[in-house]
Design a protein around this motif. Structure first.
Motif, PDB file in Angstrom:
ATOM      1  N   ARG A  55       0.834  -1.215   0.000  1.00  0.00           N
ATOM      2  CA  ARG A  55       0.000   0.000   0.000  1.00  0.00           C
ATOM      3  C   ARG A  55       0.863   1.256   0.000  1.00  0.00           C
ATOM      4  O   ARG A  55       0.560   2.228  -0.696  1.00  0.00           O
ATOM      5  CB  ARG A  55      -0.924  -0.007   1.221  1.00  0.00           C
ATOM      6  N   ARG A  56       1.928   1.231   0.775  1.00  0.00           N
ATOM      7  CA  ARG A  56       2.817   2.385   0.828  1.00  0.00           C
ATOM      8  C   ARG A  56       3.498   2.610  -0.523  1.00  0.00           C
ATOM      9  O   ARG A  56       3.601   3.751  -1.006  1.00  0.00           O
ATOM     10  CB  ARG A  56       3.857   2.175   1.928  1.00  0.00           C
ATOM     11  N   ASP A  57       3.943   1.530  -1.164  1.00  0.00           N
ATOM     12  CA  ASP A  57       4.589   1.667  -2.477  1.00  0.00           C
ATOM     13  C   ASP A  57       3.598   2.164  -3.530  1.00  0.00           C
ATOM     14  O   ASP A  57       3.962   2.965  -4.398  1.00  0.00           O
ATOM     15  CB  ASP A  57       5.196   0.336  -2.916  1.00  0.00           C
ATOM     16  N   LEU A  58       2.354   1.681  -3.463  1.00  0.00           N
ATOM     17  CA  LEU A  58       1.358   2.155  -4.425  1.00  0.00           C
ATOM     18  C   LEU A  58       1.058   3.637  -4.227  1.00  0.00           C
ATOM     19  O   LEU A  58       0.883   4.380  -5.202  1.00  0.00           O
ATOM     20  CB  LEU A  58       0.072   1.337  -4.302  1.00  0.00           C
ATOM     21  N   SER A  59       0.995   4.066  -2.983  1.00  0.00           N
ATOM     22  CA  SER A  59       0.684   5.484  -2.738  1.00  0.00           C
ATOM     23  C   SER A  59       1.865   6.390  -3.058  1.00  0.00           C
ATOM     24  O   SER A  59       1.683   7.549  -3.415  1.00  0.00           O
ATOM     25  CB  SER A  59       0.243   5.695  -1.293  1.00  0.00           C
ATOM     26  N   SER A  63       8.067   1.798  -8.634  1.00  0.00           N
ATOM     27  CA  SER A  63       8.193   1.217  -9.975  1.00  0.00           C
ATOM     28  C   SER A  63       7.399  -0.081 -10.064  1.00  0.00           C
ATOM     29  O   SER A  63       7.003  -0.682  -9.070  1.00  0.00           O
ATOM     30  CB  SER A  63       9.666   0.930 -10.272  1.00  0.00           C
ATOM     31  N   ARG A  64       7.168  -0.518 -11.307  1.00  0.00           N
ATOM     32  CA  ARG A  64       6.412  -1.749 -11.533  1.00  0.00           C
ATOM     33  C   ARG A  64       7.144  -2.957 -10.954  1.00  0.00           C
ATOM     34  O   ARG A  64       6.511  -3.877 -10.435  1.00  0.00           O
ATOM     35  CB  ARG A  64       6.197  -1.967 -13.024  1.00  0.00           C
ATOM     36  N   ALA A  65       8.449  -2.958 -11.067  1.00  0.00           N
ATOM     37  CA  ALA A  65       9.235  -4.078 -10.557  1.00  0.00           C
ATOM     38  C   ALA A  65       9.095  -4.199  -9.040  1.00  0.00           C
ATOM     39  O   ALA A  65       8.966  -5.312  -8.503  1.00  0.00           O
ATOM     40  CB  ALA A  65      10.697  -3.914 -10.938  1.00  0.00           C
ATOM     41  N   GLU A  66       9.111  -3.076  -8.355  1.00  0.00           N
ATOM     42  CA  GLU A  66       8.984  -3.102  -6.902  1.00  0.00           C
ATOM     43  C   GLU A  66       7.583  -3.555  -6.471  1.00  0.00           C
ATOM     44  O   GLU A  66       7.435  -4.329  -5.524  1.00  0.00           O
ATOM     45  CB  GLU A  66       9.280  -1.723  -6.326  1.00  0.00           C
ATOM     46  N   ILE A  67       6.570  -3.104  -7.191  1.00  0.00           N
ATOM     47  CA  ILE A  67       5.207  -3.527  -6.882  1.00  0.00           C
ATOM     48  C   ILE A  67       5.028  -5.017  -7.170  1.00  0.00           C
ATOM     49  O   ILE A  67       4.395  -5.742  -6.389  1.00  0.00           O
ATOM     50  CB  ILE A  67       4.189  -2.675  -7.675  1.00  0.00           C
ATOM     51  N   ALA A  68       5.615  -5.485  -8.277  1.00  0.00           N
ATOM     52  CA  ALA A  68       5.550  -6.913  -8.596  1.00  0.00           C
ATOM     53  C   ALA A  68       6.254  -7.739  -7.522  1.00  0.00           C
ATOM     54  O   ALA A  68       5.769  -8.811  -7.130  1.00  0.00           O
ATOM     55  CB  ALA A  68       6.168  -7.179  -9.966  1.00  0.00           C
ATOM     56  N   GLN A  69       7.383  -7.242  -7.015  1.00  0.00           N
ATOM     57  CA  GLN A  69       8.109  -7.934  -5.947  1.00  0.00           C
ATOM     58  C   GLN A  69       7.261  -7.997  -4.675  1.00  0.00           C
ATOM     59  O   GLN A  69       7.194  -9.037  -4.019  1.00  0.00           O
ATOM     60  CB  GLN A  69       9.439  -7.226  -5.660  1.00  0.00           C
ATOM     61  N   ASP A  70       6.588  -6.911  -4.341  1.00  0.00           N
ATOM     62  CA  ASP A  70       5.716  -6.900  -3.156  1.00  0.00           C
ATOM     63  C   ASP A  70       4.577  -7.903  -3.304  1.00  0.00           C
ATOM     64  O   ASP A  70       4.228  -8.614  -2.356  1.00  0.00           O
ATOM     65  CB  ASP A  70       5.146  -5.498  -2.930  1.00  0.00           C
ATOM     66  N   ARG A  71       4.000  -7.974  -4.491  1.00  0.00           N
ATOM     67  CA  ARG A  71       2.907  -8.919  -4.713  1.00  0.00           C
ATOM     68  C   ARG A  71       3.394 -10.362  -4.661  1.00  0.00           C
ATOM     69  O   ARG A  71       2.680 -11.245  -4.162  1.00  0.00           O
ATOM     70  CB  ARG A  71       2.225  -8.616  -6.041  1.00  0.00           C
ATOM     71  N   ARG A  72       4.607 -10.621  -5.153  1.00  0.00           N
ATOM     72  CA  ARG A  72       5.181 -11.960  -5.042  1.00  0.00           C
ATOM     73  C   ARG A  72       5.392 -12.344  -3.580  1.00  0.00           C
ATOM     74  O   ARG A  72       5.108 -13.477  -3.170  1.00  0.00           O
ATOM     75  CB  ARG A  72       6.517 -12.038  -5.785  1.00  0.00           C
TER      76      ARG A  72
END
Length: 101
Positions: A55-59, A63-72
């Motif tokens: 949530r913090r990264d989305l707000s 980057s897409r890579a960091e969000i993908a890593q969080d979701r993984r």
């Protein structure tokens, strides 16, 4: 004669009860149930922290890579939590259903 038969039958019943209850009490004494609960609690806390980081990264516009890593990481945490729950259930019932012997 009747007294000896009743004593023998009573001893067999009590011995059978102890034989059935001994493994369950040994598991409880060694704290395996509590360790599983602590492990599940730790996994839930890790999942909560990973969701908060997503949530913090989305707000913050990460980057897409960091969000993908969080979701993984969240997906891996959920899978680990499911495995822990499944393992606790199998350990508790001895790899059988509650009605099985």
């Amino acid at each position: 004669m009747k007294l000896s038969k009743n004593a023998l039958l009573g001893a067999l019943v009590v011995g059978g009860l102890f034989a059935v209850a001994a493994p369950a009490s040994a598991e409880y004494r060694h704290g395996r149930y509590y360790n599983n609960r602590a492990e599940i609690r730790s996994d839930r806390r890790e999942l909560f922290n990973d969701r908060r980081e997503l949530r913090r990264d989305l707000s913050n516009g990460a980057s897409r890579a960091e969000i993908a890593q969080d979701r993984r990481e969240i997906r891996d945490d959920l899978q680990e939590l499911r495995q822990d729950n499944r393992g606790w259930r199998y350990d508790r019932w001895g790899h059988r259903t509650w009605w099985g012997w």
